[in-house]
Design an enzyme around this catalytic site. Structure first.
Site, PDB file in Angstrom:
ATOM      1  N   TYR A  43       7.564  26.205  10.803  1.00 36.02           N
ATOM      2  CA  TYR A  43       8.163  25.933   9.494  1.00 36.02           C
ATOM      3  C   TYR A  43       8.522  27.237   8.787  1.00 36.02           C
ATOM      4  CZ  TYR A  43       8.504  24.171   4.673  1.00 36.02           C
ATOM      5  OH  TYR A  43       8.923  23.865   3.396  1.00 36.02           O
ATOM      6  N   SER A  92      11.806  28.053   1.310  1.00 33.54           N
ATOM      7  CA  SER A  92      10.430  27.855   0.868  1.00 33.54           C
ATOM      8  C   SER A  92       9.780  29.207   0.619  1.00 33.54           C
ATOM      9  CB  SER A  92       9.637  27.106   1.946  1.00 33.54           C
ATOM     10  OG  SER A  92       8.252  27.077   1.640  1.00 33.54           O
TER      11      SER A  92
END
Length: 258
Positions: free
Chosen positions: A162, A148
Site C-alpha cells: 500500500y 496517503s
C-alpha cells in the site's frame, strides 16, 4: 446562491460508492460539476448518485474496476455519451492499507502486492491516461490523486504494498504535471491522514487517539473540499503533494509528550 466554480464541467470520481469518494462526488456536485460516480460496486455507486440527486446535483453512476483497462474504456464511452468529456478526475479508488497479506516485506505475499498495486497505482495510471485526451482537447483539466500519508512516512511491518503504491502515485502526479501542465492540465496529489468514514464508536476512539492534534478526526469532506479547490480556484497549483492530516506528520512522536 452558493458559488459554483465548476459549473459546466464533468467530473469523474473513482471509488465513489463510499467514504472519501462519496464525499468528493457530493462536493463536486455542490460546486456545479456534473459527476460521473464510479465504483467497482454498482449498488453503492447508485446510492451515491441518488444522494447527489437528492441534494440537487447532477450525476450518473457507472460500474468500474479501475485496474481493468477495458472497464475504463467501457465506462468512458458511456460517460461521453451521457455527460460529455471529462475535465476533472479524482483517482480515489484503492485497496486499503489493511488488505490481507500486506505487512512487512517478508510477510507481504506477491499476490497481495500485485492486487494492491493494480488497484492503487495501475488504476490511477489508467484513469489519467484515458481521460487526458479530453482535458488536452479542452485546454484545461484537473487530476487529483488521492494518495496517503503512508507514502510519506512508514509504520514498521505494516502495509508495504500500500505504501509503495501510494508513493508511486506521487511520482505519477509529478510526471503528469510537468509533461501536460503547459497544455493546461494540472495534476496534484492529496495525502489524507486518518479519515473516519463510518460512525462506529469504537472506530471513533481509535481515530481520535491516532490524530488528536485538532481534537477531532478527519472527515471525507476535508479531502473533498481540497479536491474542489484544486479543480476550481487552485488554478496555479500543479505537481504538488497536499497533506490533509490535521498536522499528523508534522509531529515527531519520539520527541513529543503525547
Amino acid at each position: 446562491m452558493p458559488k459554483q466554480p465548476l459549473q459546466g464541467r464533468v467530473a469523474l470520481v473513482t471509488g465513489a460508492g463510499s467514504g472519501i469518494g462519496r464525499g468528493c462526488a457530493l462536493a463536486l456536485a455542490r460546486a456545479g460539476a456534473t459527476v460521473a460516480v464510479t465504483d467497482i460496486n454498482p449498488r453503492t455507486a447508485q446510492q451515491t448518485h441518488e444522494l447527489v440527486q437528492a441534494a440537487g446535483g447532477t450525476s450518473a453512476s457507472y460500474p468500474l474496476d479501475v485496474a481493468d483497462e477495458s472497464a475504463w474504456q467501457t465506462a468512458l464511452e458511456a460517460i461521453h455519451r451521457d455527460l460529455g468529456p471529462v475535465t476533472v478526475l479524482v483517482n480515489n479508488a484503492a485497496l486499503k492499507a489493511s488488505a490481507a497479506g500486506d505487512g512487512g516485506l517478508l510477510e507481504t505475499t506477491v499476490e497481495a502486492w500485485d492486487a494492491v498495486v493494480a488497484a492503487n497505482l495501475r488504476g490511477a495510471m489508467l484513469g489519467a491516461r484515458l481521460v487526458l485526451p479530453d482535458m488536452l482537447a479542452a485546454g484545461n483539466g484537473s487530476i487529483s490523486m488521492v494518495t496517503s500519508t503512508a507514502a510519506l512516512h512508514s509504520v514498521p511491518g505494516f502495509a508495504t504494498a500500500y505504501s509503495s503504491a501510494k508513493a508511486g502515485m506521487i511520482g505519477l502526479t509529478r510526471s503528469i504535471a510537468v509533461t501536460y501542465g503547459p497544455q493546461g492540465v494540472r495534476c496534484n496529489a492529496i495525502a489524507p491522514g486518518v479519515i473516519m468514514v463510518d460512525e462506529d464508536p469504537s472506530q471513533a476512539a481509535f481515530h481520535q487517539s491516532a490524530n488528536d492534534l485538532l481534537h477531532r478526526v478527519g472527515r471525507p469532506s476535508d479531502i473533498a473540499d481540497t479536491v474542489v479547490f484544486l479543480a476550481g480556484d487552485g488554478e496555479y497549483i500543479n505537481g504538488q503533494v497536499i497533506t490533509v492530516d490535521g498536522g499528523l506528520i508534522a509531529r515527531m512522536p519520539s520527541l513529543s509528550n503525547k
